[in-house]
Design an enzyme around this catalytic site. Structure first.
Site, PDB file in Angstrom:
ATOM      1  N   ALA A  94       0.785  -1.236   0.119  1.00  0.00           N
ATOM      2  CA  ALA A  94      -0.056   0.131  -0.016  1.00  0.00           C
ATOM      3  C   ALA A  94       0.839   1.326  -0.039  1.00  0.00           C
ATOM      4  O   ALA A  94       1.580   1.294   0.942  1.00  0.00           O
ATOM      5  CB  ALA A  94      -0.962  -0.202   1.216  1.00  0.00           C
ATOM      6  N   CYS A  95       0.921   1.916  -1.015  1.00  0.00           N
ATOM      7  CA  CYS A  95       1.967   2.910  -1.289  1.00  0.00           C
ATOM      8  C   CYS A  95       1.647   4.320  -1.962  1.00  0.00           C
ATOM      9  O   CYS A  95       0.432   4.461  -1.985  1.00  0.00           O
ATOM     10  CB  CYS A  95       2.922   2.440  -2.329  1.00  0.00           C
ATOM     11  SG  CYS A  95       3.208   0.398  -1.948  1.00  0.00           S
TER      12      CYS A  95
END
Length: 535
Positions: A94-95
């Site tokens: 998750a970036c």
């Protein structure tokens, strides 16, 4: 083209049985994931919470972790083996992700600087470990900075490169052990020569690790660039397809020699793009790679990524951008997607490639065993793109809209989705995917629509897309400079065609892709509905 590969567990370890008599300490979930150690460190017991006196709510077998390691680490990751509650098949990211490009393909220094600024301003979307200066991973993908590479290779190696398009450059992580590094180089060179490419030169990429944390330094690779001729013996294939086949061949030969992709990893091998990445924080990217500091380093396209490895272990090769994508989110259908891809490998065919059965086997497994969900997605996108499809079509095929019951969707688009649903199951997120194949660069949101994506076009034909507003301040918040802007909705896509100098919105892309083949005719001639069969 139909290929496949399972994701048999990338070996990870989070919790294991405690040694007899070990104190009952209750690590938190986060600390288990972020602090567990790997075979390259000294023996350690992971204790997650500093409040060791608090009563444990976990079973005794999960209260401590004791791992014993060899003293030398060759790998570019500290990823422990699977055990206990830790299952590598559940790896997710998750970036923060974004890109910018200039439609006229005018390479500028501002593009590099602004992209790195964008990256740093998404630091909060990435993560670091217990050491603040050891990041989960960050990097930048750029269009090949030809003038910079021409001058540096001439000055450093005494070699004159061919014109842009006639050479390819590979960015490669190599082992720090000198003997193993020589072995890896020899294997790579033999693979290059066997496919008829000329080896022009190697170049060591200058780096500065003084800002890196101990964990990142302990697994730091030697970063080198390999320059080769773009055209080899497979002259009937496009240069990028030749590079794809060559890289897969390299990986096979390395693996056969006992060298894993944790020891020798090809970040990119292309005639169009180049990836600088590592187990870094966003701020460290510019300082670590000295190339990025040079005023001569210019590009017209840059895709950046700041990684938050949700429940995975960071490593150099898992940093993003990958070879074609930067991914924010998760692929929650990963196991099914990977298993279906693996199943298809036995019946895959690609007549347009002109490869025999033995050569086709070199393309498998499509998804390497140790891939994260982002790596698996990138591998399949790369396969389908390099074997003949345009990348916008590939993304529509793999990440479709919720089309079945949409009364407002055109029949052409529904026919496209129905046809491809028989070929590829959806890769469902939530996910925001930024992507490029060197010609197209764009972004798409999966049908859940649970990841933010904003885009802007300015009066000087710059395109910006990012996970959030504010990444470039006045550059894209000045109303007089912005000629159009918006956000991606569920299942939507925007794409810049850098050859044509055009920027396409979702409706334009859908119309072009859905009408380029007679999908309605193919669906009508091939699909049999059960209700009609019963009648």
């Amino acid at each position: 083209m139909r290929l496949t590969s399972a994701l048999p567990g990338a070996k990870r370890h989070v919790a294991s049985g405690a040694a007899a008599g070990a104190p009952a300490v209750a690590p938190s979930t986060g600390s288990l994931l972020r602090h567990a150690r790997h075979p390259c460190a000294t023996p350690t017991r992971v204790i997650g919470s500093p409040a060791a006196a608090r009563p444990s709510l976990l079973p005794p077998r999960l209260r401590t972790v004791t791992v014993t390691h060899p003293s030398v680490c060759r790998a570019h990751a500290e990823v422990p083996p699977a055990a206990g509650l830790f299952d590598p098949s559940q790896d997710r990211d998750a970036c923060g992700v974004g890109f910018m490009c200039e439609l006229g393909r005018k390479a500028t220094r501002a593009c590099v600087d602004d992209a790195l600024t964008m990256l740093v301003r998404m630091t909060h979307r990435g993560a670091c470990g217990c050491e603040e200066n050891t990041g989960d991973g960050a990097g930048i993908l750029v269009a090949i900075p030809d003038s910079f590479l021409q001058s540096r290779v001439q000055a450093e190696e005494g070699v004159t490169l061919p014109p842009l398009g006639d050479y390819a450059v590979g960015q490669i992580f190599l082992p720090r052990d000198e003997g193993l590094r020589r072995k890896a180089r020899t294997i790579i060179e033999k693979a290059v020569q066997k496919l008829g490419h000329d080896i022009l030169t190697w170049r060591k990429v200058p780096t500065d690790n003084r800002r890196l944390g101990a964990s990142a330094v302990r697994t730091e690779p030697v970063v080198e660039q390999l320059f080769i001729s773009a055209h080899g013996s497979l002259k009937h294939l496009k240069p990028e397809t030749q590079m794809y086949y060559l890289r897969k061949t390299m990986e096979h030969r390395l693996e056969e020699s006992g060298i894993s992709d944790d020891e020798a990893y090809v970040c990119s091998l292309s005639t169009a793009t180049l990836v600088y990445k590592g187990q870094l924080t966003p701020e460290q990217v510019r300082h670590y790679f000295k190339d990025l500091q040079s005023e001569e380093f210019r590009t017209y396209m840059a895709l950046v990524h700041s990684r938050f490895s949700t429940n995975t272990f960071p490593s150099w090769n898992r940093a993003q951008p990958m070879r074609m994508v930067g991914h924010n989110g998760e692929i929650n259908t990963l196991r099914g997607n990977s298993n279906w891809m693996r199943a298809r490998e036995g019946v895959m065919s690609a007549p347009n490639l002109g490869l025999d059965a033995t050569q086709m086997r070199d393309l498998t497994p499509v998804i390497p065993a140790a891939s994260s969900d982002s790596g698996a997605l990138d591998s399949v996108i790369e396969l389908l793109t390099r074997t003949g499809r345009d990348i916008p079509e590939v993304l529509m095929m793999m990440i479709p809209e919720a089309w079945q019951n949409d009364a407002l969707m055109s029949q052409d688009k529904k026919d496209f989705y129905m046809y491809h649903s028989a070929i590829m199951e959806p890769w469902d997120g939530p996910a925001l995917i930024s992507f490029t194949d060197g010609r197209f660069i764009g972004a798409t949101l999966d049908r859940n629509g649970l990841r933010p994506a904003r885009f802007w076009r300015t009066s000087d034909d710059m395109i910006y897309i990012a996970s959030e507003v504010g990444v470039l301040g006045d550059v894209i918040s000045n109303a007089a400079n912005v000629v159009s802007k918006g956000r991606l909705g569920p299942g939507q896509m925007v794409v810049a065609d850098l050859e044509a100098g055009e920027f396409y919105t979702n409706d334009q892309i859908s119309r072009m892709v859905a009408t380029q083949k007679p999908y309605k005719e193919w669906v009508q001639s091939s699909v049999r509905r059960l209700g009609r069969v019963a009648e």
